[in-house]
Design a protein around this motif. Structure first.
Motif, PDB file in Angstrom:
ATOM      1  N   SER A  63       0.776  -1.241   0.000  1.00 21.62           N
ATOM      2  CA  SER A  63       0.000   0.000   0.000  1.00 21.62           C
ATOM      3  C   SER A  63       0.805   1.288   0.000  1.00 21.62           C
ATOM      4  O   SER A  63       0.294   2.325  -0.407  1.00 21.62           O
ATOM      5  N   GLY A  67      -0.709   4.996   0.543  1.00 20.57           N
ATOM      6  CA  GLY A  67      -2.113   4.992   0.154  1.00 20.57           C
ATOM      7  C   GLY A  67      -2.488   5.884  -1.011  1.00 20.57           C
ATOM      8  O   GLY A  67      -3.672   6.084  -1.272  1.00 20.57           O
ATOM      9  N   GLN A  92      -5.602  -3.197   3.961  1.00 21.45           N
ATOM     10  CA  GLN A  92      -4.331  -2.753   3.394  1.00 21.45           C
ATOM     11  C   GLN A  92      -3.210  -3.602   3.970  1.00 21.45           C
ATOM     12  O   GLN A  92      -3.237  -3.951   5.149  1.00 21.45           O
ATOM     13  N   LEU A 137      -0.899   5.347   6.886  1.00 19.40           N
ATOM     14  CA  LEU A 137      -2.158   4.663   6.551  1.00 19.40           C
ATOM     15  C   LEU A 137      -3.135   4.691   7.726  1.00 19.40           C
ATOM     16  O   LEU A 137      -4.339   4.901   7.531  1.00 19.40           O
ATOM     17  N   ARG A 148      -5.713  -3.483   8.978  1.00 13.24           N
ATOM     18  CA  ARG A 148      -4.312  -3.706   8.624  1.00 13.24           C
ATOM     19  C   ARG A 148      -3.718  -4.831   9.464  1.00 13.24           C
ATOM     20  O   ARG A 148      -2.526  -4.933   9.613  1.00 13.24           O
TER      21      ARG A 148
END
Length: 64
Positions: free
Chosen positions: A18, A21, A43, A54, A63
């Motif tokens: 990721s 992002g 992610q 993130l 996550r």
């Protein structure tokens, strides 16, 4: 996607590698511009700095 004869406009996205992002942001914008309801559902990122970014930018995204 078809669900019961109707087209589903809801998209769940898995983001691998990721980073911070930015690609995710572009993908969301592209889907929403075309009338779809999209969300990043998870992610995956190994870099600690990127994970902190993130967590701030996508607080509701998994996550783990």
């Amino acid at each position: 996607m078809q669900t019961g004869g109707r087209v589903s406009r809801n998209i769940d996205i898995l983001s691998l590698f990721s980073g911070v992002g930015l690609f995710d942001l572009g993908v969301l914008a592209a889907f929403e511009e075309r009338g779809f309801s999209a969300r990043i559902s998870a992610q995956v990122e190994i870099d600690p700095f990127c994970r902190r970014v993130l967590e701030k930018q996508y607080p509701l995204t998994s996550r783990d």
